[in-house]
Design a protein around this motif. Structure first.
Motif, PDB file in Angstrom:
ATOM      1  N   SER A 474       0.287  -1.281   0.023  1.00 35.05           N
ATOM      2  CA  SER A 474      -0.005   0.253  -0.290  1.00 35.05           C
ATOM      3  C   SER A 474       0.919   1.163   0.101  1.00 35.05           C
ATOM      4  O   SER A 474       2.018   1.083   0.577  1.00 35.05           O
ATOM      5  CB  SER A 474      -0.902   0.233   1.083  1.00 35.05           C
ATOM      6  OG  SER A 474      -0.173   0.050   2.387  1.00 35.05           O
ATOM      7  N   PRO A 475       0.387   2.316  -0.201  1.00 34.75           N
ATOM      8  CA  PRO A 475       1.024   3.277  -0.897  1.00 34.75           C
ATOM      9  C   PRO A 475       1.398   4.133   1.259  1.00 34.75           C
ATOM     10  O   PRO A 475       0.542   3.782   1.670  1.00 34.75           O
ATOM     11  CB  PRO A 475       0.207   4.344  -1.518  1.00 34.75           C
ATOM     12  CG  PRO A 475      -0.991   4.240  -1.449  1.00 34.75           C
ATOM     13  CD  PRO A 475      -0.826   2.771  -1.277  1.00 34.75           C
ATOM     14  N   VAL A 481       6.120   2.986  -1.293  1.00 36.34           N
ATOM     15  CA  VAL A 481       4.905   2.112  -0.699  1.00 36.34           C
ATOM     16  C   VAL A 481       5.853   1.234   0.037  1.00 36.34           C
ATOM     17  O   VAL A 481       7.029   1.619  -0.079  1.00 36.34           O
ATOM     18  CB  VAL A 481       4.653   0.754  -2.030  1.00 36.34           C
ATOM     19  CG1 VAL A 481       4.107   1.610  -3.589  1.00 36.34           C
ATOM     20  CG2 VAL A 481       6.315   0.376  -2.752  1.00 36.34           C
ATOM     21  N   THR A 522       9.618  -0.357   2.830  1.00 36.49           N
ATOM     22  CA  THR A 522       9.140   0.746   2.379  1.00 36.49           C
ATOM     23  C   THR A 522      10.336   0.568   1.468  1.00 36.49           C
ATOM     24  O   THR A 522      11.649   1.033   2.002  1.00 36.49           O
ATOM     25  CB  THR A 522       8.926   1.670   3.726  1.00 36.49           C
ATOM     26  OG1 THR A 522      10.267   1.988   4.544  1.00 36.49           O
ATOM     27  CG2 THR A 522       8.066   1.300   4.663  1.00 36.49           C
ATOM     28  N   GLU A 525       7.737   3.577  -5.415  1.00 35.22           N
ATOM     29  CA  GLU A 525       7.380   3.255  -6.175  1.00 35.22           C
ATOM     30  C   GLU A 525       8.344   2.766  -7.937  1.00 35.22           C
ATOM     31  O   GLU A 525       8.966   3.329  -7.891  1.00 35.22           O
ATOM     32  CB  GLU A 525       5.905   3.334  -6.260  1.00 35.22           C
ATOM     33  CG  GLU A 525       4.925   3.915  -5.833  1.00 35.22           C
ATOM     34  CD  GLU A 525       3.736   4.172  -6.045  1.00 35.22           C
ATOM     35  OE1 GLU A 525       2.662   3.578  -6.082  1.00 35.22           O
ATOM     36  OE2 GLU A 525       3.715   5.511  -6.198  1.00 35.22           O
ATOM     37  N   GLY A 530       0.966  -1.900  -8.007  1.00 40.90           N
ATOM     38  CA  GLY A 530       0.844  -0.147  -8.732  1.00 40.90           C
ATOM     39  C   GLY A 530       0.752  -0.370  -9.936  1.00 40.90           C
ATOM     40  O   GLY A 530      -0.150  -0.212 -10.440  1.00 40.90           O
ATOM     41  N   ASP A 603      -4.599   4.841   4.347  1.00 40.65           N
ATOM     42  CA  ASP A 603      -3.648   3.835   3.892  1.00 40.65           C
ATOM     43  C   ASP A 603      -2.242   3.623   5.964  1.00 40.65           C
ATOM     44  O   ASP A 603      -2.733   2.845   5.834  1.00 40.65           O
ATOM     45  CB  ASP A 603      -2.476   5.116   2.977  1.00 40.65           C
ATOM     46  CG  ASP A 603      -3.163   4.635   1.256  1.00 40.65           C
ATOM     47  OD1 ASP A 603      -4.218   4.176   1.347  1.00 40.65           O
ATOM     48  OD2 ASP A 603      -3.118   5.853   0.402  1.00 40.65           O
TER      49      ASP A 603
END
Length: 669
Positions: A474-475, A481, A522, A525, A530, A603
């Motif tokens: 998830s962002p 992300v 983390t 992207e 995505g 988020d």
């Protein structure tokens, strides 16, 4: 009156002007008889006379003196020298013998008047000579001014015969004087302006003055915009019309520029209003069909556009198939020819999709690049067009084509606005496709095999020789992300050491169960999730074992499978489709509850809930306490509890809000 040998100037009298204007004269002589002559000129003839003893008393610029009269005692040589210094005034010499007159005329004076015994006759002759000299000089000045003017000057009679004109008329038109003499005023203007010129001649004969505009046509056929003014003259020979023509090319350019700026401002304001309406419609639309219909309807319902449609490219050919349209269509979409594939000499809607760039047709009637569909467009009043690719991230959802009833309708500012609209529409379609992928019962499932080491979890499994399962991605809201992964076959320290070599990726241990560890990673992207989301799908499963990865994609039933497969295989090397399946989702109510809950979470809340779940916070006994989970997430323990309580409340709300009504009487029975 002082003696004439004084040096200061003296004005003799101030008589009323008679039927003619007062003539200002300098009378130069040492003869006292000149003083009496000056008084007679002033008293009887209305001529303003100033006495001077010497020519040297007259400045080099005699701006206020109409005429200089020299007495018989003024030497000829001095007259010639002074006349060269003061050319603006008329010069008259009083002479007593013919030789003096001849020398004066040779020096360039305008007239000579005999200075005899009959002083009254001399005064009369001198007054007449003064007026004649002034009239001649003024006429000369007038002619010179008209000849030097940048404007056209001409005189003609009511029958249209040109009588006089200045050099400028020949210079501008290219006709010589002989040719001009045989022409009439209407011969110099464009055919469409002849009636206006003839009407202007009639008006000047009736009212005395007139002003009109017309295009002056030169001998070479060039048309120049002119403003003509005319005035009626009453002469001894009869009525005459004098005219002046002024080139107004610059004025026309300014007027056109101002009008164009006003039109551009009006158009931009209108376009912005349309865009606001479209954006509002996009917010209300929930499906792709509603989005496309709303965009076309709002763009084409009024000026500055005439027609709009949205199309998508088929899987088997380059032909663009319309999905929605609005405005004055009249069968245009059916009349469009099927342009040969890969033709680089024509611009079509497919060109915009293929290149990913805006295509414009500013002059449909002229540019050969638009030849295949020119006739169909012109028949419906389309004079310019624009094709805007609907592209979001790496996915193109089709093309938006807009048509205007005027050439040059799409300037740079307008193109920029429509390009932004194209991205907005593509994003809205992408979001609608993702929503449909979540709630549709019938779905298409694609399973891919990949060995692409650009995919982080595949590279990690190859480097460590372990198994990796992606739990969620998830962002984070900061352009990165966050993914939760489970790793089997190695220990946490080995994983942290391997990930630590990548400065762009940060790893945190969520749960350590020996040979099975859960991490939060983390990084920047893009991710597989995505990429698939750009196509309107979701990644349901993703794992890797010793460098060989697998991920399962879920798409809506009517998705363009070919586009998704081609896109994935092009984006990720060494990736291939293993299987394609059709299946039914779980019960609709489950999907609805899940979608409602997922939409309700932010988020950050989703990340907190996932971390708590994967760390074993909900197990009994707990695999991790709230402080440990909060530390992994980099937040305080109270903040963790706040996020978790919010998630629980939203989950319960989503469940009960989407349940059928409960019959309390039945429950209590």
């Amino acid at each position: 009156m002082k003696s004439p040998d004084r040096t200061a100037e003296q004005h003799i009298g101030h008589r009323p002007r008679h039927d003619h204007r007062t003539i200002t004269t300098a009378l130069v002589s040492r003869d006292r008889g000149i003083e009496d002559l000056g008084e007679q000129l002033d008293g009887e003839c209305g001529i303003d006379v100033t006495l001077r003893s010497e020519l040297s008393e007259i400045g080099t610029r005699a701006d206020r003196i109409d005429c200089i009269v020299c007495g018989p005692d003024v030497a000829d040589s001095r007259i010639a020298e002074k006349k060269w210094e003061v050319p603006a005034s008329a010069w008259i010499v009083l002479y007593e013998d013919n030789q003096t007159a001849e020398r004066a005329l040779s020096a360039g004076v305008e007239r000579c008047v005999h200075w005899g015994d009959d002083r009254n006759a001399t005064v009369t002759h001198l007054a007449t000579a003064l007026r004649a000299a002034i009239d001649t000089r003024e006429a000369k000045f007038t002619r010179e001014a008209l000849q030097r003017s940048n404007d056209l000057f001409f005189v003609f009679d009511p029958d249209g015969n040109l009588l006089q004109w200045n050099h400028r008329l020949s210079e501008v038109t290219g006709y010589d004087d002989e040719e001009v003499a045989s022409m009439s005023p209407s011969d110099f203007v464009a055919d469409e302006d002849v009636a206006a010129i003839e009407a202007a001649v009639r008006r000047v004969l009736e009212s005395g003055t007139v002003r009109t505009e017309a295009d002056l046509v030169t001998k070479d056929g060039e048309e120049i915009p002119y403003e003509f003014t005319g005035a009626l003259l009453d002469t001894e020979e009869g009525a005459r019309i004098s005219g002046i023509g002024r080139d107004i090319t610059d004025r026309k350019h300014r007027q056109r520029a101002l009008a164009q700026q006003a039109e551009q401002l009006r158009t931009v304001n209108h376009i912005n209003a349309v865009i606001r309406e479209v954006n509002q419609a996009l917010v209300r639309a929930s499906t792709r069909e509603e989005i496309e219909e709303a965009v076309c309807t709002h763009l084409a319902k009024k000026e500055p556009y005439r027609f709009a449609w949205i199309g998508e490219q088929g899987a088997a050919s380059d032909r663009v198939t319309p999905r929605a349209w609005a405005g004055i269509e009249k069968g245009y979409l059916e009349d469009r020819p099927n342009v040969e594939e890969n033709r680089g000499d024509h611009i079509t809607a497919a060109t915009a999709i293929r290149t990913g760039e805006i295509q414009t047709a500013q002059h449909i009637a002229e540019d050969p690049e638009f030849e295949p569909w020119r006739e169909a467009a012109l028949e419906r009043g389309f004079r310019s067009a624009i094709a805007v690719p609907l592209r979001y991230r790496e996915t193109t959802y089709g093309v938006l084509c807009v048509y205007a009833p005027r050439p040059e309708a799409f300037d740079e500012d307008e193109q920029a606005v429509l390009a932004d609209l194209g991205e907005t529409v593509a994003y809205a379609i992408s979001a609608a496709e993702r929503r449909r992928a979540l709630v549709t019962n019938s779905v298409i499932e694609l399973e891919f095999l990949t060995r692409d080491r650009s995919i982080d979890y595949v590279a990690l499994s190859a480097e460590l020789g372990c198994e990796v399962t992606v739990e969620s991605v998830s962002p984070t809201g900061s352009g990165e992300v966050a993914g939760f992964i489970t790793i089997r076959g190695t220990d946490c320290e080995t994983v942290l050491s391997a990930v630590g070599d990548d400065p762009d990726v940060e790893a945190t241990v969520v749960a350590d169960h020996g040979e099975e560890c859960v991490f939060r990673l983390t990084g920047p992207e893009p991710s597989v999730s995505g990429t698939i989301a750009d196509y309107g799908g979701v990644v349901r499963e993703a794992d890797a074992d010793h460098g060989e990865g697998r991920f399962v994609v879920e798409l809506p039933y009517d998705a363009d499978v070919r586009a998704v497969v081609d896109g994935v295989e092009e984006y990720y090397d060494r990736t291939e489709l293993l299987a394609q399946r059709e299946r039914e989702r779980t019960e609709p109510s489950d999907a609805v509850v899940r979608e409602a809950f997922d939409d309700a979470l932010t988020d950050r809340q989703r990340e907190v809930l996932r971390a708590a779940y994967l760390s074993g916070f909900f197990d009994w006994p707990r695999g991790a306490n709230s402080g440990e989970v909060a530390e992994v997430l980099g937040i305080t323990e109270p903040t963790f509890h706040e996020h978790l309580r919010t998630c629980q409340r939203k989950l319960v709300s989503a469940y009960f809000d989407h349940q059928p009504p409960v019959d309390l009487a039945e429950l209590m029975a």
